[in-house]
Scaffold this motif. Structure first.
Motif, PDB file in Angstrom:
ATOM      1  N   SER A  31       0.798  -1.226   0.000  1.00  0.00           N
ATOM      2  CA  SER A  31       0.000   0.000   0.000  1.00  0.00           C
ATOM      3  C   SER A  31       0.832   1.279   0.000  1.00  0.00           C
ATOM      4  CB  SER A  31      -0.923   0.021   1.225  1.00  0.00           C
ATOM      5  OG  SER A  31      -1.931  -0.950   1.089  1.00  0.00           O
ATOM      6  N   ASP A  32       2.132   1.195   0.289  1.00  0.00           N
ATOM      7  CA  ASP A  32       2.949   2.405   0.333  1.00  0.00           C
ATOM      8  C   ASP A  32       3.398   2.759  -1.078  1.00  0.00           C
ATOM      9  OD1 ASP A  32       4.497   4.542   0.937  1.00  0.00           O
ATOM     10  OD2 ASP A  32       5.946   3.476   2.181  1.00  0.00           O
ATOM     11  N   SER A  33       2.532   3.460  -1.802  1.00  0.00           N
ATOM     12  CA  SER A  33       2.778   3.755  -3.212  1.00  0.00           C
ATOM     13  C   SER A  33       3.997   4.634  -3.439  1.00  0.00           C
ATOM     14  CB  SER A  33       1.533   4.428  -3.823  1.00  0.00           C
ATOM     15  OG  SER A  33       0.413   3.607  -3.654  1.00  0.00           O
ATOM     16  N   ALA A  34       4.449   5.314  -2.388  1.00  0.00           N
ATOM     17  CA  ALA A  34       5.635   6.160  -2.519  1.00  0.00           C
ATOM     18  C   ALA A  34       6.898   5.344  -2.757  1.00  0.00           C
ATOM     19  CB  ALA A  34       5.803   7.030  -1.282  1.00  0.00           C
ATOM     20  N   GLN A  35       6.807   4.014  -2.560  1.00  0.00           N
ATOM     21  CA  GLN A  35       7.979   3.153  -2.734  1.00  0.00           C
ATOM     22  C   GLN A  35       8.120   2.621  -4.158  1.00  0.00           C
ATOM     23  OE1 GLN A  35      10.246   2.807  -0.254  1.00  0.00           O
ATOM     24  NE2 GLN A  35       8.927   4.286   0.777  1.00  0.00           N
ATOM     25  N   VAL A  36       7.382   3.180  -5.093  1.00  0.00           N
ATOM     26  CA  VAL A  36       7.453   2.738  -6.496  1.00  0.00           C
ATOM     27  C   VAL A  36       8.903   2.718  -6.972  1.00  0.00           C
ATOM     28  CG1 VAL A  36       6.961   3.464  -8.868  1.00  0.00           C
ATOM     29  CG2 VAL A  36       5.120   3.447  -7.172  1.00  0.00           C
ATOM     30  N   SER A  37       9.329   1.575  -7.530  1.00  0.00           N
ATOM     31  CA  SER A  37      10.691   1.469  -8.043  1.00  0.00           C
ATOM     32  C   SER A  37      10.743   1.238  -9.552  1.00  0.00           C
ATOM     33  CB  SER A  37      11.447   0.346  -7.315  1.00  0.00           C
ATOM     34  OG  SER A  37      10.815  -0.896  -7.523  1.00  0.00           O
ATOM     35  N   THR A  38       9.595   1.011 -10.183  1.00  0.00           N
ATOM     36  CA  THR A  38       9.554   0.947 -11.643  1.00  0.00           C
ATOM     37  C   THR A  38      10.020   2.296 -12.176  1.00  0.00           C
ATOM     38  OG1 THR A  38       7.763  -0.669 -11.682  1.00  0.00           O
ATOM     39  CG2 THR A  38       8.028   0.697 -13.640  1.00  0.00           C
ATOM     40  N   THR A  39      10.939   2.267 -13.137  1.00  0.00           N
ATOM     41  CA  THR A  39      11.560   3.506 -13.611  1.00  0.00           C
ATOM     42  C   THR A  39      11.052   3.924 -14.983  1.00  0.00           C
ATOM     43  OG1 THR A  39      13.411   2.241 -14.548  1.00  0.00           O
ATOM     44  CG2 THR A  39      13.672   3.111 -12.308  1.00  0.00           C
ATOM     45  N   ALA A  40      11.038   5.229 -15.208  1.00  0.00           N
ATOM     46  CA  ALA A  40      10.705   5.808 -16.509  1.00  0.00           C
ATOM     47  C   ALA A  40      11.793   6.828 -16.837  1.00  0.00           C
ATOM     48  CB  ALA A  40       9.335   6.472 -16.464  1.00  0.00           C
ATOM     49  N   VAL A  41      12.628   6.505 -17.832  1.00  0.00           N
ATOM     50  CA  VAL A  41      13.768   7.358 -18.193  1.00  0.00           C
ATOM     51  C   VAL A  41      13.502   7.998 -19.552  1.00  0.00           C
ATOM     52  CG1 VAL A  41      16.240   7.412 -18.660  1.00  0.00           C
ATOM     53  CG2 VAL A  41      15.331   5.891 -16.880  1.00  0.00           C
ATOM     54  N   TRP A  53       2.375   3.280 -12.852  1.00  0.00           N
ATOM     55  CA  TRP A  53       3.028   4.250 -11.969  1.00  0.00           C
ATOM     56  C   TRP A  53       4.522   3.956 -11.963  1.00  0.00           C
ATOM     57  CZ3 TRP A  53       0.221   6.499  -7.221  1.00  0.00           C
ATOM     58  CH2 TRP A  53      -1.110   6.796  -7.556  1.00  0.00           C
ATOM     59  N   ALA A  54       5.305   4.971 -12.278  1.00  0.00           N
ATOM     60  CA  ALA A  54       6.756   4.813 -12.339  1.00  0.00           C
ATOM     61  C   ALA A  54       7.432   6.089 -11.843  1.00  0.00           C
ATOM     62  CB  ALA A  54       7.195   4.498 -13.772  1.00  0.00           C
ATOM     63  N   THR A  55       8.687   5.978 -11.459  1.00  0.00           N
ATOM     64  CA  THR A  55       9.418   7.141 -10.964  1.00  0.00           C
ATOM     65  C   THR A  55      10.371   7.677 -12.027  1.00  0.00           C
ATOM     66  OG1 THR A  55      10.917   7.969  -9.264  1.00  0.00           O
ATOM     67  CG2 THR A  55      11.185   5.654  -9.878  1.00  0.00           C
ATOM     68  N   LEU A  56      10.389   8.994 -12.157  1.00  0.00           N
ATOM     69  CA  LEU A  56      11.323   9.646 -13.079  1.00  0.00           C
ATOM     70  C   LEU A  56      12.711   9.743 -12.451  1.00  0.00           C
ATOM     71  CD1 LEU A  56       9.127  12.607 -14.415  1.00  0.00           C
ATOM     72  CD2 LEU A  56       9.359  10.296 -15.332  1.00  0.00           C
ATOM     73  N   ASP A  57      12.765   9.763 -11.131  1.00  0.00           N
ATOM     74  CA  ASP A  57      14.042   9.879 -10.430  1.00  0.00           C
ATOM     75  C   ASP A  57      13.837   9.440  -8.983  1.00  0.00           C
ATOM     76  OD1 ASP A  57      16.422  10.565  -9.190  1.00  0.00           O
ATOM     77  OD2 ASP A  57      16.618  12.480 -10.236  1.00  0.00           O
ATOM     78  N   LYS A  58      14.309   8.246  -8.648  1.00  0.00           N
ATOM     79  CA  LYS A  58      14.086   7.676  -7.326  1.00  0.00           C
ATOM     80  C   LYS A  58      14.625   8.594  -6.224  1.00  0.00           C
ATOM     81  CE  LYS A  58      12.826   4.078  -4.745  1.00  0.00           C
ATOM     82  NZ  LYS A  58      11.429   3.644  -4.624  1.00  0.00           N
ATOM     83  N   LYS A  59      15.715   9.319  -6.510  1.00  0.00           N
ATOM     84  CA  LYS A  59      16.338  10.171  -5.491  1.00  0.00           C
ATOM     85  C   LYS A  59      15.433  11.338  -5.088  1.00  0.00           C
ATOM     86  CE  LYS A  59      20.090  11.115  -7.806  1.00  0.00           C
ATOM     87  NZ  LYS A  59      19.888  10.300  -9.019  1.00  0.00           N
TER      88      LYS A  59
END
Length: 404
Positions: A143-153, A180-186
């Motif tokens: 449920s913690d959607s903020a932990q998305v690790s799928t990447t979109a570069v 749902w994907a992250t543009l920059d995990k940092k």
């Protein structure tokens, strides 16, 4: 601005139609597709075409899971009962018929709700008619959607997406996926965006279908994304990373889909209450609404308790939808509705099984099926515990970093 949580008159015809569909089209095939897990309910094609026709004519008033876009003119100060109210009331009626079959409806997926929530007008038109599932959960988190690790570069005119998603509702049958994907995990939560990925894109693979406790008519998939090139215009909403806004853009989707899931629980629980009331009456147990619970037999008192809790979940669901229609922030109310209705749905359906004893536990009636189906509504789109955490943060005025 006054709120009236009675069912709006202008929606009653729509609700009546949804009830007729639930009773005459969904209930008769409910057991069939519960047993035949992963078999596509072809009977839904005609129903989906009918809903599409209503949408094209403008007569649907937001019926179905896709009708969750915030509506109304900012300058109009009048009270509105718009597409969100129509959606939750009609969805509740359909789930009085069958939750799994509703979730199997073409072009009525949670991904469609996400598109309606965050897409711009050009994207709404371009993606019109797609059947979109929604891919959030990954093997490393729930449920913690903020932990998305799928990447979109970003690579030229495309984003390259890599990752794995699990528990994707309608993952096999849909023709597109909101990923749902992250543009920059940092950069944390602010960098999480949603993308419309079509199934024909190279690198999209449905790995397997899950076998489940309930909503067995609905296919739930594991999907992998390997170097999937997605046109950059398929990023839903703004591509800008606003660290001040944080996760707000992504959460706008949940503000609109959580009341829908709450409505599913309300509908399923009401089905159990309606049947249980009839079965108790056949057994000689009358529920007297003019007499205090403590003066009635134990079964009637328990039934009144279940019905009271159900009513609380229903009213919170209507409140969250009403606020969205009237352009009021509803994150707190959406989570309250999801938390209460989700838990009530599970408690009520199991309580009805208990009240009806052997009849409730056997497959002779649908009570045991509704108890199985309802459990997922307390889990997906944010578990009970996550909803309580969100509510606590909102009430206490604390950030996610301050209250974990």
């Amino acid at each position: 601005m006054a709120i009236n949580l009675e069912v709006p008159k202008k929606h009653r015809a729509l609700i009546d139609q949804a009830h007729q569909v639930a009773m005459n089209m969904l209930r008769p095939i409910s057991r069939k597709y519960d047993i035949a897990e992963h078999e596509y309910p072809t009977e839904l094609d005609m129903l989906a075409a009918m809903i599409d026709g209503l949408s094209e004519s403008g007569a649907s008033e937001g019926a179905g899971a896709a009708g969750v876009r915030r509506s109304g003119d900012e300058a109009d100060k009048g009270v509105k009962n718009g597409s969100n109210m129509a959606s939750v009331t009609s969805v509740a009626e359909m789930c009085w018929g069958d939750v799994g079959l509703l979730l199997s409806m073409p072009r009525q997926g949670l991904g469609n709700s996400a598109i309606a929530s965050v897409a711009d007008d050009e994207q709404l038109e371009r993606f019109k008619g797609t059947w979109a599932s929604m891919a959030i959960t990954e093997p490393s988190f729930g449920s913690d959607s903020a932990q998305v690790s799928t990447t979109a570069v970003l690579d030229g005119d495309h984003y390259v997406i890599n990752g794995e998603k699990i528990f994707v509702t309608s993952g096999e049958r849909s023709d597109s996926i909101v990923v749902w994907a992250t543009l920059d995990k940092k950069l944390g939560r602010a960098a999480i965006k949603s993308f419309l990925v079509t199934k024909d894109m190279e690198g999209v693979k449905v790995e397997r279908l899950e076998e489940k406790l309930g909503i067995r008519a609905s296919d739930t998939a594991v999907i992998t994304f390997t170097d999937v090139r997605v046109p950059k215009e398929n990023l839903l909403g703004s591509p800008e990373i606003d660290t001040k806004q944080g996760f707000a853009g992504a959460m706008a989707t949940f503000d609109n889909t959580r009341p829908l899931v709450a409505a599913m629980a309300v509908g399923c629980a009401r089905a159990s209450l309606d049947l249980t009331r009839d079965l108790l009456k056949q057994a000689g147990v009358e529920i007297d609404y003019d007499k205090p619970a403590q003066l009635q037999v134990a079964a009637a008192a328990k039934f009144l308790e279940l019905e009271t809790n159900w009513e609380m979940g229903r009213l919170l669901t209507l409140q969250a939808a009403w606020m969205a229609d009237n352009r009021k922030p509803n994150s707190l109310e959406a989570s309250m509705a999801k938390a209460k209705a989700g838990r009530v749905g599970s408690d009520v359906t199991l309580g009805c099984v208990e009240l009806c004893q052997s009849v409730g536990y056997s497959e002779g009636e649908l009570l045991e099926k509704w108890a199985r189906d309802s459990k997922i509504l307390d889990i997906f789109e944010g578990t009970q515990q996550i909803q309580q955490l969100i509510v606590a943060r909102r009430v206490l005025g604390l950030s996610s970093a301050e209250l974990k």
